[in-house]
Enzyme design. Structure first.
Site, PDB file in Angstrom:
ATOM      1  N   GLU A  47       0.854  -1.196   0.000  1.00 48.86           N
ATOM      2  CA  GLU A  47       0.000   0.000   0.000  1.00 48.86           C
ATOM      3  C   GLU A  47       0.883   1.237   0.000  1.00 48.86           C
ATOM      4  O   GLU A  47       1.541   1.538   0.999  1.00 48.86           O
ATOM      5  CB  GLU A  47      -0.914  -0.010   1.234  1.00 48.86           C
ATOM      6  CG  GLU A  47      -1.768   1.245   1.315  1.00 48.86           C
ATOM      7  CD  GLU A  47      -2.536   1.371   2.638  1.00 48.86           C
ATOM      8  OE1 GLU A  47      -2.839   0.336   3.274  1.00 48.86           O
ATOM      9  OE2 GLU A  47      -2.815   2.519   3.023  1.00 48.86           O
ATOM     10  N   ARG A  51       0.691  10.287   0.254  1.00 48.48           N
ATOM     11  CA  ARG A  51       1.037  11.323   1.227  1.00 48.48           C
ATOM     12  C   ARG A  51       2.329  12.026   0.864  1.00 48.48           C
ATOM     13  O   ARG A  51       2.829  12.831   1.650  1.00 48.48           O
ATOM     14  CB  ARG A  51       1.194  10.713   2.620  1.00 48.48           C
ATOM     15  CG  ARG A  51      -0.067  10.127   3.125  1.00 48.48           C
ATOM     16  CD  ARG A  51       0.048   9.765   4.565  1.00 48.48           C
ATOM     17  NE  ARG A  51      -0.886   8.711   4.852  1.00 48.48           N
ATOM     18  CZ  ARG A  51      -0.853   7.942   5.914  1.00 48.48           C
ATOM     19  NH1 ARG A  51       0.110   8.105   6.803  1.00 48.48           N
ATOM     20  NH2 ARG A  51      -1.748   7.002   6.093  1.00 48.48           N
ATOM     21  N   LYS A 134     -11.248  -2.137   6.023  1.00 49.16           N
ATOM     22  CA  LYS A 134     -10.105  -1.760   6.868  1.00 49.16           C
ATOM     23  C   LYS A 134     -10.667  -1.207   8.175  1.00 49.16           C
ATOM     24  O   LYS A 134     -11.513  -0.294   8.135  1.00 49.16           O
ATOM     25  CB  LYS A 134      -9.300  -0.707   6.113  1.00 49.16           C
ATOM     26  CG  LYS A 134      -8.345   0.118   6.943  1.00 49.16           C
ATOM     27  CD  LYS A 134      -7.481   0.974   6.023  1.00 49.16           C
ATOM     28  CE  LYS A 134      -6.821   2.114   6.775  1.00 49.16           C
ATOM     29  NZ  LYS A 134      -5.710   2.726   6.028  1.00 49.16           N
TER      30      LYS A 134
HETATM   31  C1  3PG Z   1      -1.305   5.074   8.636  1.00 44.92           C
HETATM   32  O1  3PG Z   1      -2.276   5.799   8.638  1.00 44.92           O
HETATM   33  O2  3PG Z   1      -0.168   5.490   8.436  1.00 44.92           O
HETATM   34  C2  3PG Z   1      -1.550   3.631   8.766  1.00 44.92           C
HETATM   35  O3  3PG Z   1      -2.713   3.430   9.446  1.00 44.92           O
HETATM   36  C3  3PG Z   1      -0.407   2.929   9.383  1.00 44.92           C
HETATM   37  O4  3PG Z   1      -0.387   3.141  10.719  1.00 44.92           O
HETATM   38  P1  3PG Z   1       0.881   2.659  11.580  1.00 44.92           P
HETATM   39  O5  3PG Z   1       1.978   3.625  11.258  1.00 44.92           O
HETATM   40  O6  3PG Z   1       0.383   2.754  12.993  1.00 44.92           O
HETATM   41  O7  3PG Z   1       1.212   1.251  11.153  1.00 44.92           O
END
Ligand code: 3PG
Length: 213
Positions: A47, A51, A134
Site C-alpha cells: 500500500e 502522502r 479496513k
Molecule cells: C497510517 O495511517 O499510516 C496507517 O494506518 C499505518 O499506521 P501505523 O503507522 O500505525 O502502522
C-alpha cells in the site's frame, strides 16, 4: 454496488500475506528496491500512501517489480481513484468511505478496501457490497476487543486492522476469525529507506510474513 470482480480481487489481495506494508515513500529511486525487498521478504501486497508528491510515480515504478501487487493508500476522492488507476494501482485503500469515493471505484472497477470504525459504518458498506473492510484507526478505535465484539453481529465482514498495529500486537489481531490481514508501517522504516538498507527491510518483511503461522 461493488462488483463481484472487485470484491474477489480485494479478498485475494488481502489473503496474499498476513501483513500489508503501509508505505510513505518520498524518493522515487527507493520504489523498486523497496518493493523488491518486501516481495523477497514475503509481503507482495503493498500500500503506497498518497502522502508524498512522489506517490504516483512510486506506484508506477513498483508495479514493474515482478510479484508485487501494488495498491494506493490514503485515497480520499474520485480524482485520486482516477490518478492511481492511471499510475497502475491494482487496488485502493481509504481511511473511511464517502459516496463519491465508492461510486468512483465502482465506475472504474477499482478494488477498494474502505475504512470503517463502527458497526454502522460497516453496515453501510456491507449493504453496498463491501465485505472486506479496513478497521481504521485500529488501536484507537478499540483494537482486538472491538473486532471480537463486531464478529458477533457481523460475522460476514472480514477486517484488515490498520493504525497502531505492530509486531507485538499483530499476532493477537491475526488470531481472530474476522481478521484477514493487518496493515502496518513498521516494515518500512524511514531511516532504513534513507540508508538504502534493503536487507533490513527484507528481514522485517520476512518476520512479518511469518506472523500468525
Ligand atoms: C497510517 O495511517 O499510516 C496507517 O494506518 C499505518 O499506521 P501505523 O503507522 O500505525 O502502522
Amino acid at each position: 454496488m461493488n462488483s463481484q470482480f472487485s470484491r474477489d480481487a480485494i479478498r485475494k489481495t488481502c489473503q496474499l500475506a498476513p501483513i500489508v506494508p503501509v508505505l510513505v515513500v518520498h524518493d522515487v529511486a527507493h520504489a523498486r528496491p523497496l518493493a523488491q525487498a518486501l516481495v523477497d521478504g514475503g509481503l507482495p501486497a503493498l500500500e503506497v500512501t498518497l502522502r508524498t508528491p512522489a506517490a504516483l510515480e512510486v506506484i508506477a515504478e513498483m508495479a514493474a517489480v515482478p510479484g508485487a501487487v501494488v495498491g494506493a493508500g490514503t485515497v480520499l476522492t474520485a480524482e485520486d481513484i482516477r490518478a492511481v488507476q492511471a499510475a497502475g494501482a491494482q487496488f485502493a485503500v481509504s481511511p473511511g468511505a464517502t459516496d463519491a469515493l465508492l461510486t468512483a471505484c465502482e465506475t472504474v472497477q477499482m478494488p477498494l478496501l474502505p475504512g470503517a470504525a463502527s458497526a454502522s459504518e460497516a453496515m453501510v458498506l456491507l449493504e453496498r457490497g463491501y465485505d472486506v473492510l479496513k478497521l481504521f484507526p485500529a488501536e484507537a478505535a478499540g483494537g482486538v476487543t472491538m473486532l471480537k465484539s463486531l464478529g458477533g453481529p457481523l460475522p460476514q465482514v472480514s477486517f484488515c486492522p490498520t493504525g497502531g498495529v505492530n509486531p507485538t500486537n499483530a499476532p493477537d489481531y491475526l488470531k481472530l476469525d474476522n481478521v484477514i490481514c493487518a496493515g502496518g508501517s513498521w516494515v518500512a522504516p524511514q531511516d532504513a529507506m534513507e540508508a538504502g538498507d534493503w536487507k533490513r527491510i527484507e528481514k522485517l518483511a520476512c518476520d512479518a510474513s511469518g506472523i500468525g503461522s
